[in-house]
Design a protein around this motif. Sequence first.
Motif, PDB file in Angstrom:
ATOM      1  N   PHE A 204       1.116  -1.399   0.401  1.00  0.00           N
ATOM      2  CA  PHE A 204      -0.312  -0.025  -0.037  1.00  0.00           C
ATOM      3  C   PHE A 204       0.741   1.153   0.329  1.00  0.00           C
ATOM      4  O   PHE A 204       0.649   2.442  -0.576  1.00  0.00           O
ATOM      5  CB  PHE A 204      -1.187   0.156   1.390  1.00  0.00           C
ATOM      6  CG  PHE A 204      -1.521   1.107   1.303  1.00  0.00           C
ATOM      7  CD1 PHE A 204      -3.345   1.752   0.432  1.00  0.00           C
ATOM      8  CD2 PHE A 204      -1.477   2.528   1.848  1.00  0.00           C
ATOM      9  CE1 PHE A 204      -3.732   2.202   0.787  1.00  0.00           C
ATOM     10  CE2 PHE A 204      -2.836   2.978   2.276  1.00  0.00           C
ATOM     11  CZ  PHE A 204      -3.478   3.198   1.440  1.00  0.00           C
ATOM     12  N   VAL A 205       1.612   1.318   0.966  1.00  0.00           N
ATOM     13  CA  VAL A 205       2.722   2.316   1.184  1.00  0.00           C
ATOM     14  C   VAL A 205       3.535   2.427  -0.651  1.00  0.00           C
ATOM     15  O   VAL A 205       3.317   3.879  -1.436  1.00  0.00           O
ATOM     16  CB  VAL A 205       3.567   2.318   1.998  1.00  0.00           C
ATOM     17  CG1 VAL A 205       5.053   3.677   1.903  1.00  0.00           C
ATOM     18  CG2 VAL A 205       2.836   2.534   3.736  1.00  0.00           C
ATOM     19  N   CYS A 206       3.922   1.623  -0.698  1.00  0.00           N
ATOM     20  CA  CYS A 206       4.302   1.307  -2.252  1.00  0.00           C
ATOM     21  C   CYS A 206       3.815   2.166  -3.091  1.00  0.00           C
ATOM     22  O   CYS A 206       4.305   2.811  -3.796  1.00  0.00           O
ATOM     23  CB  CYS A 206       5.661   0.088  -2.579  1.00  0.00           C
ATOM     24  SG  CYS A 206       6.134  -0.460  -1.556  1.00  0.00           S
ATOM     25  N   ALA A 207       2.671   1.605  -2.934  1.00  0.00           N
ATOM     26  CA  ALA A 207       1.557   2.565  -4.580  1.00  0.00           C
ATOM     27  C   ALA A 207       1.517   4.154  -3.831  1.00  0.00           C
ATOM     28  O   ALA A 207       1.717   4.154  -4.519  1.00  0.00           O
ATOM     29  CB  ALA A 207       0.175   1.214  -4.284  1.00  0.00           C
ATOM     30  N   LEU A 208       1.678   4.257  -3.021  1.00  0.00           N
ATOM     31  CA  LEU A 208       0.453   5.373  -2.916  1.00  0.00           C
ATOM     32  C   LEU A 208       2.783   6.474  -3.226  1.00  0.00           C
ATOM     33  O   LEU A 208       2.310   7.592  -3.613  1.00  0.00           O
ATOM     34  CB  LEU A 208       0.418   6.086  -1.181  1.00  0.00           C
ATOM     35  CG  LEU A 208      -0.740   5.462  -0.728  1.00  0.00           C
ATOM     36  CD1 LEU A 208      -0.773   5.856   0.782  1.00  0.00           C
ATOM     37  CD2 LEU A 208      -1.574   5.487  -1.302  1.00  0.00           C
ATOM     38  N   LEU A 209       3.588   5.770  -2.545  1.00  0.00           N
ATOM     39  CA  LEU A 209       4.716   6.102  -3.192  1.00  0.00           C
ATOM     40  C   LEU A 209       4.851   6.515  -4.841  1.00  0.00           C
ATOM     41  O   LEU A 209       4.795   7.909  -5.598  1.00  0.00           O
ATOM     42  CB  LEU A 209       6.037   6.085  -2.568  1.00  0.00           C
ATOM     43  CG  LEU A 209       5.684   6.049  -0.828  1.00  0.00           C
ATOM     44  CD1 LEU A 209       7.323   5.365  -0.470  1.00  0.00           C
ATOM     45  CD2 LEU A 209       5.956   7.950  -0.550  1.00  0.00           C
ATOM     46  N   VAL A 217      12.825   7.998  -5.549  1.00  0.00           N
ATOM     47  CA  VAL A 217      12.732   6.986  -6.286  1.00  0.00           C
ATOM     48  C   VAL A 217      12.189   6.925  -7.350  1.00  0.00           C
ATOM     49  O   VAL A 217      11.015   7.019  -7.591  1.00  0.00           O
ATOM     50  CB  VAL A 217      12.382   5.916  -4.905  1.00  0.00           C
ATOM     51  CG1 VAL A 217      12.621   4.181  -5.802  1.00  0.00           C
ATOM     52  CG2 VAL A 217      13.074   5.804  -3.858  1.00  0.00           C
ATOM     53  N   ALA A 218      12.160   6.179  -8.324  1.00  0.00           N
ATOM     54  CA  ALA A 218      11.761   5.573  -9.168  1.00  0.00           C
ATOM     55  C   ALA A 218      10.321   4.464  -9.670  1.00  0.00           C
ATOM     56  O   ALA A 218      10.013   4.049  -8.258  1.00  0.00           O
ATOM     57  CB  ALA A 218      12.204   5.195 -10.640  1.00  0.00           C
ATOM     58  N   GLN A 219       9.259   5.352 -10.066  1.00  0.00           N
ATOM     59  CA  GLN A 219       7.860   4.391 -10.084  1.00  0.00           C
ATOM     60  C   GLN A 219       8.388   2.882  -9.892  1.00  0.00           C
ATOM     61  O   GLN A 219       7.519   2.326  -9.703  1.00  0.00           O
ATOM     62  CB  GLN A 219       7.192   5.116 -11.068  1.00  0.00           C
ATOM     63  CG  GLN A 219       5.505   4.250 -10.642  1.00  0.00           C
ATOM     64  CD  GLN A 219       4.615   4.701 -11.385  1.00  0.00           C
ATOM     65  OE1 GLN A 219       4.810   5.140 -12.804  1.00  0.00           O
ATOM     66  NE2 GLN A 219       4.015   4.836 -11.652  1.00  0.00           N
ATOM     67  N   GLU A 220       9.307   2.875 -10.911  1.00  0.00           N
ATOM     68  CA  GLU A 220       9.763   1.562 -11.334  1.00  0.00           C
ATOM     69  C   GLU A 220      10.141   0.612 -10.312  1.00  0.00           C
ATOM     70  O   GLU A 220       9.772  -0.639 -10.146  1.00  0.00           O
ATOM     71  CB  GLU A 220      10.499   0.967 -12.662  1.00  0.00           C
ATOM     72  CG  GLU A 220       9.626   0.986 -13.635  1.00  0.00           C
ATOM     73  CD  GLU A 220       8.541   0.502 -14.264  1.00  0.00           C
ATOM     74  OE1 GLU A 220       8.329  -0.481 -13.943  1.00  0.00           O
ATOM     75  OE2 GLU A 220       7.630   1.520 -14.190  1.00  0.00           O
ATOM     76  N   LEU A 221      11.388   0.995  -8.946  1.00  0.00           N
ATOM     77  CA  LEU A 221      11.841   0.597  -8.987  1.00  0.00           C
ATOM     78  C   LEU A 221      10.389   0.947  -7.108  1.00  0.00           C
ATOM     79  O   LEU A 221      10.255  -0.292  -6.487  1.00  0.00           O
ATOM     80  CB  LEU A 221      12.748   1.804  -7.482  1.00  0.00           C
ATOM     81  CG  LEU A 221      13.538   1.404  -7.883  1.00  0.00           C
ATOM     82  CD1 LEU A 221      14.826   2.791  -7.530  1.00  0.00           C
ATOM     83  CD2 LEU A 221      14.591  -0.442  -8.574  1.00  0.00           C
ATOM     84  N   TRP A 222       9.447   1.475  -6.952  1.00  0.00           N
ATOM     85  CA  TRP A 222       8.500   1.277  -5.682  1.00  0.00           C
ATOM     86  C   TRP A 222       7.538  -0.224  -6.791  1.00  0.00           C
ATOM     87  O   TRP A 222       7.090  -0.771  -6.045  1.00  0.00           O
ATOM     88  CB  TRP A 222       7.426   2.317  -6.506  1.00  0.00           C
ATOM     89  CG  TRP A 222       8.025   4.072  -5.091  1.00  0.00           C
ATOM     90  CD1 TRP A 222       7.896   5.103  -5.820  1.00  0.00           C
ATOM     91  CD2 TRP A 222       8.784   3.495  -4.271  1.00  0.00           C
ATOM     92  NE1 TRP A 222       8.587   5.687  -5.065  1.00  0.00           N
ATOM     93  CE2 TRP A 222       8.891   5.271  -3.468  1.00  0.00           C
ATOM     94  CE3 TRP A 222       9.380   2.270  -2.801  1.00  0.00           C
ATOM     95  CZ2 TRP A 222       9.294   5.505  -2.645  1.00  0.00           C
ATOM     96  CZ3 TRP A 222       9.568   3.186  -2.003  1.00  0.00           C
ATOM     97  CH2 TRP A 222       9.902   4.390  -2.105  1.00  0.00           C
ATOM     98  N   GLY A 350      17.471  -0.869  -6.827  1.00  0.00           N
ATOM     99  CA  GLY A 350      18.240  -0.198  -7.605  1.00  0.00           C
ATOM    100  C   GLY A 350      19.402   0.169  -7.857  1.00  0.00           C
ATOM    101  O   GLY A 350      20.683   0.160  -8.729  1.00  0.00           O
ATOM    102  N   ALA A 351      20.582  -1.091  -6.886  1.00  0.00           N
ATOM    103  CA  ALA A 351      21.122  -0.855  -7.073  1.00  0.00           C
ATOM    104  C   ALA A 351      22.564  -1.624  -8.775  1.00  0.00           C
ATOM    105  O   ALA A 351      23.669  -1.831  -9.424  1.00  0.00           O
ATOM    106  CB  ALA A 351      22.521  -2.087  -5.815  1.00  0.00           C
ATOM    107  N   VAL A 352      21.245  -3.168  -8.894  1.00  0.00           N
ATOM    108  CA  VAL A 352      21.060  -3.385 -10.909  1.00  0.00           C
ATOM    109  C   VAL A 352      20.888  -3.228 -11.432  1.00  0.00           C
ATOM    110  O   VAL A 352      20.951  -3.992 -12.212  1.00  0.00           O
ATOM    111  CB  VAL A 352      21.300  -5.720  -9.797  1.00  0.00           C
ATOM    112  CG1 VAL A 352      22.110  -6.153  -8.807  1.00  0.00           C
ATOM    113  CG2 VAL A 352      19.961  -5.538  -9.656  1.00  0.00           C
ATOM    114  N   GLY A 353      20.331  -2.350 -10.976  1.00  0.00           N
ATOM    115  CA  GLY A 353      19.250  -1.544 -12.318  1.00  0.00           C
ATOM    116  C   GLY A 353      18.109  -2.753 -12.404  1.00  0.00           C
ATOM    117  O   GLY A 353      17.351  -2.889 -13.779  1.00  0.00           O
ATOM    118  N   ALA A 354      17.425  -3.223 -11.570  1.00  0.00           N
ATOM    119  CA  ALA A 354      16.808  -4.662 -12.340  1.00  0.00           C
ATOM    120  C   ALA A 354      14.982  -3.379 -12.014  1.00  0.00           C
ATOM    121  O   ALA A 354      14.674  -1.915 -11.986  1.00  0.00           O
ATOM    122  CB  ALA A 354      16.090  -4.972 -10.556  1.00  0.00           C
TER     123      ALA A 354
END
Length: 354
Positions: A204-209, A217-222, A350-354
Amino acid sequence: PLLSALLSRTHMSTFTVAACPRAPVCPPRASSSRRVSGPSSRVLSSHQAGTATGARGFGASSIATRSSRWTRLRDGRSDKNGRRSLSVCTASLAFGFADAVGFFADPSPGLLPAACANTLVFVAGIKTLLKGLTWPGVLNAWFLGTAACAAFGLGGYVLVCLYFVLGSAVTKLRLEQKQREGIAEARGGRRGVGSVWGSGVAGFVCALLALSGTAPVAQELWRLGFVASFCSKLSDTTASEVGKAYGKTTYMSTPPFKPVKRGTEGAVSLEGTLAGIGASVVFASAAACLRQVDFRGALVCAFAAFVATTAESWLGAAIQGRAGFEWLDNDVVNGVQIVLAAAIAVAVGGAVGA
């Protein structure tokens, strides 16, 4: 909202004329106004009159007349030019269908469309929901589902549904046996508010962020953290329920790893551990198939799930239920676990570019 959009589009004069390929529009005439005959006669401006009389294939019918025909067709009344009105209606439906397809394909459709879609799903599937959730749990799960759909689209929403279905299924494994042993979930496995947020607060927090767009932080990382949180929780639920149902020998997860009875907080079994790893792999693979993560992201989620689930076992064995930590119940421990899984996934991704 979809029906309103369809009706409004049908009444748009520009669209109505353009819908017919045989309807070139004549330039405005010099006269200031004229009365157009028809069932819905009214005074039109020179530009409207020119448009109405210049639309071949509609004869001398005005735009207002065509609107009236659509109204009669919508209300079930006959119309000698019903075929033409039906063509306009079909074109409007095509635009509405395109809007629906756009919603399903949108990776982040926003709160209002997501809330409408989620409400329809909850109304249609309320009987199924109540098999795995209490009424307060259902109401709280609505917020979780809406946020997931708004931020991560249909794919993210399907993952939440997949977690609910699989998590509820493994909870029912040998339920009567677990009830006799006193290690089954309360209420026959139906989850309440604490379980909903203990399973979904990190997602839920990841979705709100992701929706806010303000966090550094980029949306794809969330999105990656969102997937990892549910991956971890499904792994934990599966490991626990399979271990309680089929575990032959159960050990504490902290030294000296002494044997304990099934259902002990912080205990692990070979059967449950393997089932939990398998569940995390299946969930991460499903996320990849739904294009929520790529192959590298799926590996990151499975790794984060394993680390967080192991940490949850250690936490449960070390301090849960001890004096001074009465507040640290199973739902709180689960919340800590999924937050840890999301944080690991975001950091490693974020470190490995996933």
